[in-house]
Design a protein around this motif. Structure first.
Motif, PDB file in Angstrom:
ATOM      1  N   LEU A 152       0.767  -1.066  -0.032  1.00 49.40           N
ATOM      2  CA  LEU A 152       0.051  -0.024  -0.082  1.00 49.40           C
ATOM      3  C   LEU A 152       0.846   1.318  -0.118  1.00 49.40           C
ATOM      4  O   LEU A 152       0.632   2.045  -0.766  1.00 49.40           O
ATOM      5  CB  LEU A 152      -0.877  -0.015   1.175  1.00 49.40           C
ATOM      6  CG  LEU A 152      -1.999  -1.167   1.439  1.00 49.40           C
ATOM      7  CD1 LEU A 152      -2.917  -0.817   2.546  1.00 49.40           C
ATOM      8  CD2 LEU A 152      -2.583  -1.317   0.066  1.00 49.40           C
ATOM      9  N   THR A 153       1.931   1.458   0.686  1.00 50.31           N
ATOM     10  CA  THR A 153       2.720   2.442   0.939  1.00 50.31           C
ATOM     11  C   THR A 153       3.496   2.634  -0.676  1.00 50.31           C
ATOM     12  O   THR A 153       3.384   3.782  -0.976  1.00 50.31           O
ATOM     13  CB  THR A 153       3.977   2.169   1.725  1.00 50.31           C
ATOM     14  OG1 THR A 153       3.369   1.908   3.035  1.00 50.31           O
ATOM     15  CG2 THR A 153       4.761   3.573   1.892  1.00 50.31           C
ATOM     16  N   VAL A 154       3.922   1.411  -1.219  1.00 52.69           N
ATOM     17  CA  VAL A 154       4.770   1.703  -2.634  1.00 52.69           C
ATOM     18  C   VAL A 154       3.672   2.042  -3.772  1.00 52.69           C
ATOM     19  O   VAL A 154       4.115   2.995  -4.427  1.00 52.69           O
ATOM     20  CB  VAL A 154       5.616   0.538  -2.734  1.00 52.69           C
ATOM     21  CG1 VAL A 154       6.168   0.508  -4.448  1.00 52.69           C
ATOM     22  CG2 VAL A 154       6.485   0.355  -1.657  1.00 52.69           C
ATOM     23  N   GLY A 155       2.512   1.599  -3.469  1.00 59.24           N
ATOM     24  CA  GLY A 155       1.496   1.572  -4.725  1.00 59.24           C
ATOM     25  C   GLY A 155       0.999   3.092  -4.486  1.00 59.24           C
ATOM     26  O   GLY A 155       0.574   3.875  -5.562  1.00 59.24           O
ATOM     27  N   MET A 156       0.719   3.692  -3.455  1.00 58.35           N
ATOM     28  CA  MET A 156       0.363   5.041  -3.193  1.00 58.35           C
ATOM     29  C   MET A 156       1.462   5.963  -3.813  1.00 58.35           C
ATOM     30  O   MET A 156       1.033   7.109  -4.359  1.00 58.35           O
ATOM     31  CB  MET A 156      -0.112   5.370  -1.754  1.00 58.35           C
ATOM     32  CG  MET A 156      -0.613   6.666  -1.509  1.00 58.35           C
ATOM     33  SD  MET A 156      -1.496   6.691   0.143  1.00 58.35           S
ATOM     34  CE  MET A 156      -2.200   8.510   0.041  1.00 58.35           C
ATOM     35  N   VAL A 255      -8.907   8.039  -7.185  1.00 56.06           N
ATOM     36  CA  VAL A 255      -9.119   9.037  -6.315  1.00 56.06           C
ATOM     37  C   VAL A 255      -8.427  10.408  -6.495  1.00 56.06           C
ATOM     38  O   VAL A 255      -9.180  11.503  -6.187  1.00 56.06           O
ATOM     39  CB  VAL A 255      -8.838   8.292  -4.830  1.00 56.06           C
ATOM     40  CG1 VAL A 255      -9.003   9.647  -3.751  1.00 56.06           C
ATOM     41  CG2 VAL A 255      -9.587   7.212  -4.633  1.00 56.06           C
ATOM     42  N   LEU A 256      -7.318  10.537  -6.965  1.00 55.98           N
ATOM     43  CA  LEU A 256      -6.449  11.804  -6.966  1.00 55.98           C
ATOM     44  C   LEU A 256      -7.452  12.547  -8.185  1.00 55.98           C
ATOM     45  O   LEU A 256      -7.008  13.904  -8.278  1.00 55.98           O
ATOM     46  CB  LEU A 256      -5.093  11.810  -7.754  1.00 55.98           C
ATOM     47  CG  LEU A 256      -4.225  11.113  -6.394  1.00 55.98           C
ATOM     48  CD1 LEU A 256      -2.866  10.836  -7.071  1.00 55.98           C
ATOM     49  CD2 LEU A 256      -4.095  12.062  -5.415  1.00 55.98           C
ATOM     50  N   THR A 257      -8.369  11.848  -8.903  1.00 55.60           N
ATOM     51  CA  THR A 257      -8.917  12.912 -10.001  1.00 55.60           C
ATOM     52  C   THR A 257     -10.136  13.310  -9.574  1.00 55.60           C
ATOM     53  O   THR A 257     -11.119  13.933 -10.115  1.00 55.60           O
ATOM     54  CB  THR A 257      -9.073  12.028 -11.258  1.00 55.60           C
ATOM     55  OG1 THR A 257     -10.050  11.000 -11.115  1.00 55.60           O
ATOM     56  CG2 THR A 257      -7.926  11.446 -11.689  1.00 55.60           C
ATOM     57  N   SER A 275      -3.515  13.531   1.847  1.00 48.62           N
ATOM     58  CA  SER A 275      -2.954  12.031   1.558  1.00 48.62           C
ATOM     59  C   SER A 275      -3.603  11.291   2.633  1.00 48.62           C
ATOM     60  O   SER A 275      -4.115  10.220   2.105  1.00 48.62           O
ATOM     61  CB  SER A 275      -1.516  12.091   1.671  1.00 48.62           C
ATOM     62  OG  SER A 275      -1.192  10.850   1.164  1.00 48.62           O
ATOM     63  N   ARG A 276      -3.680  11.535   3.691  1.00 48.22           N
ATOM     64  CA  ARG A 276      -4.139  10.523   4.625  1.00 48.22           C
ATOM     65  C   ARG A 276      -5.901  10.799   5.005  1.00 48.22           C
ATOM     66  O   ARG A 276      -6.333   9.703   4.734  1.00 48.22           O
ATOM     67  CB  ARG A 276      -3.700  10.973   6.429  1.00 48.22           C
ATOM     68  CG  ARG A 276      -2.164  10.740   6.072  1.00 48.22           C
ATOM     69  CD  ARG A 276      -1.499  10.613   7.594  1.00 48.22           C
ATOM     70  NE  ARG A 276      -1.785  12.048   8.183  1.00 48.22           N
ATOM     71  CZ  ARG A 276      -1.114  13.006   8.208  1.00 48.22           C
ATOM     72  NH1 ARG A 276      -0.005  13.062   7.528  1.00 48.22           N
ATOM     73  NH2 ARG A 276      -1.466  14.255   8.620  1.00 48.22           N
ATOM     74  N   GLY A 277      -6.270  11.791   4.830  1.00 50.49           N
ATOM     75  CA  GLY A 277      -7.811  11.925   5.255  1.00 50.49           C
ATOM     76  C   GLY A 277      -8.634  11.826   4.136  1.00 50.49           C
ATOM     77  O   GLY A 277      -9.951  11.549   4.185  1.00 50.49           O
ATOM     78  N   ASN A 282      -9.908   6.871   1.135  1.00 54.61           N
ATOM     79  CA  ASN A 282     -10.896   6.351   0.090  1.00 54.61           C
ATOM     80  C   ASN A 282     -10.578   5.336  -0.897  1.00 54.61           C
ATOM     81  O   ASN A 282     -11.108   4.499  -1.520  1.00 54.61           O
ATOM     82  CB  ASN A 282     -11.445   7.624  -0.814  1.00 54.61           C
ATOM     83  CG  ASN A 282     -12.355   8.623  -0.100  1.00 54.61           C
ATOM     84  OD1 ASN A 282     -13.580   8.008   0.288  1.00 54.61           O
ATOM     85  ND2 ASN A 282     -11.859   9.715   0.519  1.00 54.61           N
ATOM     86  N   ALA A 283      -8.928   5.408  -1.119  1.00 51.34           N
ATOM     87  CA  ALA A 283      -8.282   4.342  -2.045  1.00 51.34           C
ATOM     88  C   ALA A 283      -8.208   3.066  -1.374  1.00 51.34           C
ATOM     89  O   ALA A 283      -8.046   2.080  -1.946  1.00 51.34           O
ATOM     90  CB  ALA A 283      -6.888   4.834  -2.395  1.00 51.34           C
ATOM     91  N   MET A 284      -8.264   3.188  -0.157  1.00 48.57           N
ATOM     92  CA  MET A 284      -8.207   1.836   0.648  1.00 48.57           C
ATOM     93  C   MET A 284      -9.762   0.972   0.508  1.00 48.57           C
ATOM     94  O   MET A 284      -9.532  -0.241   0.760  1.00 48.57           O
ATOM     95  CB  MET A 284      -8.158   1.862   2.121  1.00 48.57           C
ATOM     96  CG  MET A 284      -6.519   2.268   2.582  1.00 48.57           C
ATOM     97  SD  MET A 284      -5.840   0.700   2.504  1.00 48.57           S
ATOM     98  CE  MET A 284      -6.398  -0.256   3.758  1.00 48.57           C
ATOM     99  N   LEU A 285     -10.714   1.535   0.244  1.00 49.71           N
ATOM    100  CA  LEU A 285     -12.066   0.659   0.456  1.00 49.71           C
ATOM    101  C   LEU A 285     -12.055  -0.406  -0.850  1.00 49.71           C
ATOM    102  O   LEU A 285     -12.294  -1.508  -0.232  1.00 49.71           O
ATOM    103  CB  LEU A 285     -13.282   1.854  -0.176  1.00 49.71           C
ATOM    104  CG  LEU A 285     -13.469   2.991   0.956  1.00 49.71           C
ATOM    105  CD1 LEU A 285     -14.572   3.716   0.585  1.00 49.71           C
ATOM    106  CD2 LEU A 285     -13.950   2.149   2.201  1.00 49.71           C
TER     107      LEU A 285
END
Length: 366
Positions: A152-156, A255-257, A275-277, A282-285
């Motif tokens: 998750l860290t590297v993917g983000m 999500v960034l879009t 990035s966190r909030g 939302n990307a984690m869902l």
């Protein structure tokens, strides 16, 4: 011309008659609820897995009595004595009515009494399985946890740097880890680390714990258990890391879009808070259900890894039970593994409904 009659006042749930809150109305609401519907589906899946496992085990060729008799016969005992001894040890009649065995099996499944092991009658099936299952769950759980942190860290980070050399490199690594089976990757690690470089103490890492180390709640035992589980943990983390990395990158890029991210940036919020909030949450869902799926896939695929690494876990136990035609142990192992996956999936679904209520609404519309 008289005015139309006023519509009757709407009745809130708190003002509903007691019969609807505690009677058949309540039963209907509970029965139709998303949570209860998912529980019913989970119970059906567990029953279906148990039934298929029972039928497969009882229609497979081979007889546990004849297998044990063959072993006794090879040790010098006559064939007649070997058959008589095996029949006395194994309390199993292969000629009994299948329906009677199936009903007894379902009864034992409901009462959590799956009988005793055929090859080790002094132990119950549950005791036999619990000697092996915790070691597999420990290795798989640690491997998935490691994969979550790295993937998750590297993917983000790759999504934030999309199009860069870092993004291309991490995407290639993630695709490689996802596409190549983990048993091939861990075999390559052993060949390079142990055979070629001689820096990996593979022979000492085999087994669960080192001889002489007593299990207990102390640092010596935990450290030794981790030492022996390092290679299985790495093997289980390989595939999950690549999958989490690619999926998290795709989810974060999407999500960034979104408009709410643009609005948050326009409001001048700090990049870390966005990035966190906003982005990460939302990307984690869509990643959360894949965690449960990876757990189930890795637990079910532990057979090959445990055979290669000689790590006595549930996979190795299952292979031994199949070769010995130890039906109760095979049934219990498959059912317990399947049940753990189904329950994990159920918990994830119910958690997602709490985080994102749209899932429940879409399920009701479907």
């Amino acid at each position: 011309m008289s005015a139309p009659p006023a519509p009757p006042p709407q009745q809130h749930a708190a003002d509903a008659p007691p019969a609807e809150r505690t009677g058949p109305g309540l039963v209907r609401r509970v029965w139709a609820s998303y949570a209860f519907r998912r529980i019913r589906q989970s119970v059906f899946v567990i029953w279906l897995v148990a039934t298929i496992t029972f039928l497969l085990m009882h229609f497979m060729p081979g007889d546990p009595i004849q297998i044990m008799a063959g072993r006794l016969n090879s040790s010098g005992m006559s064939h007649e004595q070997a058959v008589a001894t095996a029949t006395n040890i194994i309390s199993y009649d292969p000629n009994a009515n299948v329906w009677v065995q199936y009903l007894d099996f379902l009864k034992g499944l409901v009462t959590f009494d799956l009988g005793n092991s055929l090859t080790n009658p002094s132990k119950t099936v549950f005791e036999h399985v619990m000697e092996y299952l915790p070691w597999t769950l420990f290795a798989v759980g640690a491997g998935v946890a490691l994969a979550i942190v790295i993937g998750l860290t590297v993917g983000m980070a790759a999504a934030y740097r999309r199009g860069s050399a870092f993004d291309h490199a991490m995407t290639s690594i993630g695709s490689f880890l996802t596409g190549v089976p983990n048993y091939i990757l861990i075999a390559a690690v052993i060949v390079v680390g142990y055979t070629m470089l001689g820096v990996l103490p593979f022979l000492d890492m085999r087994g669960r714990i080192t001889a002489g180390v007593e299990p207990g709640f102390n640092l010596v035992f935990f450290g030794d258990a981790i030492f022996h589980a390092i290679l299985p943990i790495i093997a289980f983390a390989f595939t999950a890391t690549g999958s989490f990395m690619l999926n998290m990158k795709a989810a974060t890029t999407e999500v960034l879009t979104e408009d709410y991210v643009t609005v948050a940036q326009a409001r001048g919020l700090k990049a870390g808070r966005i990035s966190r909030g906003y982005v990460g949450r939302n990307a984690m869902l869509p990643i959360i259900p894949q965690i449960a799926l990876q757990l189930g896939t890795l637990v079910g695929g532990s057979i090959v890894i445990e055979q290669i690494l000689q790590y006595p876990g549930a996979g190795q136990m299952l292979m031994q039970a199949i070769s010995n035609r130890d039906y109760p142990v095979v049934q219990a192992a498959v059912i317990i593994l399947a049940t753990s996956v189904v329950i994990a999936s159920l918990i994830v679904d119910l958690f997602l409904v709490r985080v994102d209520p749209r899932i429940k609404t879409e399920g009701q519309e479907a």
